[in-house]
Design a protein around this motif. Structure first.
Motif, mmCIF file in Angstrom:
data_model
loop_
_atom_site.group_PDB
_atom_site.id
_atom_site.type_symbol
_atom_site.label_atom_id
_atom_site.label_comp_id
_atom_site.label_asym_id
_atom_site.label_seq_id
_atom_site.Cartn_x
_atom_site.Cartn_y
_atom_site.Cartn_z
ATOM 1 N N PHE A 292 50.581 42.024 26.964
ATOM 2 C CA PHE A 292 51.429 41.927 28.670
ATOM 3 C C PHE A 292 50.359 42.640 29.512
ATOM 4 O O PHE A 292 50.171 41.529 30.912
ATOM 5 C CB PHE A 292 52.584 43.225 28.493
ATOM 6 N N LEU A 293 49.452 44.041 28.879
ATOM 7 C CA LEU A 293 48.170 43.905 29.934
ATOM 8 C C LEU A 293 47.468 43.215 30.477
ATOM 9 O O LEU A 293 46.809 42.679 31.488
ATOM 10 C CB LEU A 293 47.885 45.268 29.500
ATOM 11 N N LEU A 294 47.312 41.961 28.992
ATOM 12 C CA LEU A 294 45.720 40.612 28.889
ATOM 13 C C LEU A 294 46.814 40.191 30.154
ATOM 14 O O LEU A 294 46.031 39.662 31.071
ATOM 15 C CB LEU A 294 45.618 40.404 28.071
ATOM 16 N N ILE A 295 48.282 39.681 30.054
ATOM 17 C CA ILE A 295 48.847 38.626 30.992
ATOM 18 C C ILE A 295 48.863 39.282 32.231
ATOM 19 O O ILE A 295 48.745 38.604 33.502
ATOM 20 C CB ILE A 295 50.420 38.847 30.681
ATOM 21 N N LEU A 296 48.671 40.784 32.074
ATOM 22 C CA LEU A 296 48.936 41.320 33.926
ATOM 23 C C LEU A 296 47.619 41.016 34.883
ATOM 24 O O LEU A 296 48.111 40.887 35.540
ATOM 25 C CB LEU A 296 49.397 42.385 34.446
ATOM 26 N N GLN A 297 46.907 41.268 34.169
ATOM 27 C CA GLN A 297 45.356 41.023 35.295
ATOM 28 C C GLN A 297 45.017 39.589 35.209
ATOM 29 O O GLN A 297 44.498 39.524 36.115
ATOM 30 C CB GLN A 297 44.331 41.671 33.479
ATOM 31 N N GLU A 299 47.153 37.331 36.044
ATOM 32 C CA GLU A 299 47.922 37.042 36.644
ATOM 33 C C GLU A 299 47.805 37.858 38.782
ATOM 34 O O GLU A 299 47.231 36.862 39.303
ATOM 35 C CB GLU A 299 49.429 37.596 36.188
ATOM 36 N N GLU A 300 47.023 38.893 37.676
ATOM 37 C CA GLU A 300 46.161 39.883 38.915
ATOM 38 C C GLU A 300 45.206 38.935 39.674
ATOM 39 O O GLU A 300 44.768 39.055 41.010
ATOM 40 C CB GLU A 300 46.000 41.210 39.301
ATOM 41 N N GLU A 301 44.121 38.693 39.113
ATOM 42 C CA GLU A 301 43.099 37.379 39.317
ATOM 43 C C GLU A 301 43.155 36.087 39.751
ATOM 44 O O GLU A 301 42.448 35.781 40.705
ATOM 45 C CB GLU A 301 42.132 37.379 37.543
ATOM 46 N N GLU A 302 44.677 35.478 39.090
ATOM 47 C CA GLU A 302 45.245 34.065 39.844
ATOM 48 C C GLU A 302 45.071 34.446 41.354
ATOM 49 O O GLU A 302 45.004 33.676 42.346
ATOM 50 C CB GLU A 302 45.171 33.832 38.509
ATOM 51 N N HIS A 303 46.324 36.058 41.432
ATOM 52 C CA HIS A 303 46.820 35.843 42.785
ATOM 53 C C HIS A 303 45.378 36.371 43.845
ATOM 54 O O HIS A 303 46.023 36.033 44.658
ATOM 55 C CB HIS A 303 47.702 36.952 42.190
#
Length: 328
Positions: A292-297, A299-303
């Motif tokens: 989950f933390l990897l996915i959030l990271q 997503e944050e980078e893409e955003h």
């Protein structure tokens, strides 16, 4: 639970509830649906949720899922093509789907705000007195009973107000369970929309938590959805205003029932989707949390990348406009 209590609970089920659950879990001749009528749009969740098709957790918060704007069916992008449950928009009233089910306005109060009558623990003599007062107001056989250890048992009624579908195990064919997973990797389940006026009486203890009430309801109806998808709410009417409060996982519904009395207008219980609550992250394994933390990271980078590109494009256009303009 004794056999007498079982018979009593069985008889308390509403006719409509019995019909809905029997049709969904036992009738092999259910009308075939094709997943039509949905209007799916990308969904960004304030809180993570579960897929209504496969039942798996939807990882990520930024446009990781689809939701029907009409019936609120929520699913992964990958599950969209596998949906066979038609949109419920045309089946129910417009008022129900718009949330206008009461003449009074419902107000959600703070999750941690408890009523004055249940802020303090009751002594055994106080509990005994309240049980006597409660039973004196009962016109049925749904009495409360004291136990020798100081606890007590009784009934609570829970009304279902679910906008999204629930799922039960896939039916068996030829004596063999056709559950498990399809070739696509998605679990086989049978989903249906539960009538919004369905209700259930539960015989519980004063030590039973709201989370255990939810788990008991799902078990009785053989619902295979994750209990974290749902939340138990208390509903009360005061001064022509309807107040709704989400119970924490550790609150004791029977104690709330005892302190408030048997009047359903003073206090009633409703189970709804857990759209506003915190996810119990302790229920997940370490690999799941790390994922989950990897996915959030990501997503944050893409955003951040999208924002940088948008501002870079705006800067380029402004520079082009400046270079093409003449002084004066």
């Amino acid at each position: 639970m004794s056999w007498g209590e079982f018979i009593e609970l069985r008889d308390l089920r509403s006719t409509r509830e019995q019909a809905a659950l029997a049709d969904a879990t036992q009738d092999p001749q259910l009308p075939e649906e094709k997943g039509e009528g949905h209007n799916f749009q990308p969904c960004s969740h304030a809180q993570p949720t579960w897929c209504d098709l496969c039942g798996d957790f939807i990882w990520g918060l930024y446009k990781q899922s689809l939701r029907c704007v009409n019936c609120r069916f929520t699913c992964h992008y990958r599950c969209r093509a596998l949906i066979r449950l038609d949109c419920s928009w045309d089946r129910g009233s417009v008022a129900d789907h718009a949330g206008v089910v009461e003449h009074n306005v419902e107000t959600d109060t703070n999750v941690d705000e408890r009523t004055d009558s249940v802020k303090q623990e009751l002594t055994t003599p106080e509990v005994l007195q309240k049980v006597k007062e409660y039973n004196a107001q009962i016109n049925s056989n749904l009495f409360m009973n004291m136990n020798k250890d100081g606890s007590y048992t009784g009934f609570i009624k829970v009304q279902f107000k679910l906008a999204r579908p629930v799922s039960v195990p896939a039916p068996k064919k030829g004596g063999h369970d056709v559950g498990g997973r399809r070739a696509s990797g998605v679990k086989r389940r049978t989903s249906f929309y539960l009538p919004k006026d369905a209700s259930k009486h539960l015989h519980i203890s004063s030590r039973t938590t709201s989370r255990e009430v939810i788990e008991a309801l799902l078990k009785k109806f053989t619902v295979v959805d994750n209990p974290g998808k749902f939340a138990l709410f208390e509903r009360s009417e005061r001064h022509d205003q309807v107040y709704v409060r989400k119970l924490s996982d550790e609150e004791r519904p029977l104690r709330l029932r005892l302190c408030s009395g048997p009047n359903e207008k003073v206090l009633s219980f409703v189970i709804k989707e857990n759209e506003t609550g915190e996810v119990n992250w302790h229920a997940f394994s370490m690999p799941e949390l790390k994922n989950f933390l990897l996915i959030l990271q990501r997503e944050e980078e893409e955003h951040v990348k999208q924002i940088v590109q948008r501002y870079a494009l705006a800067r380029t256009k402004m520079q082009e406009a400046l270079s093409g303009s003449t002084p004066g």
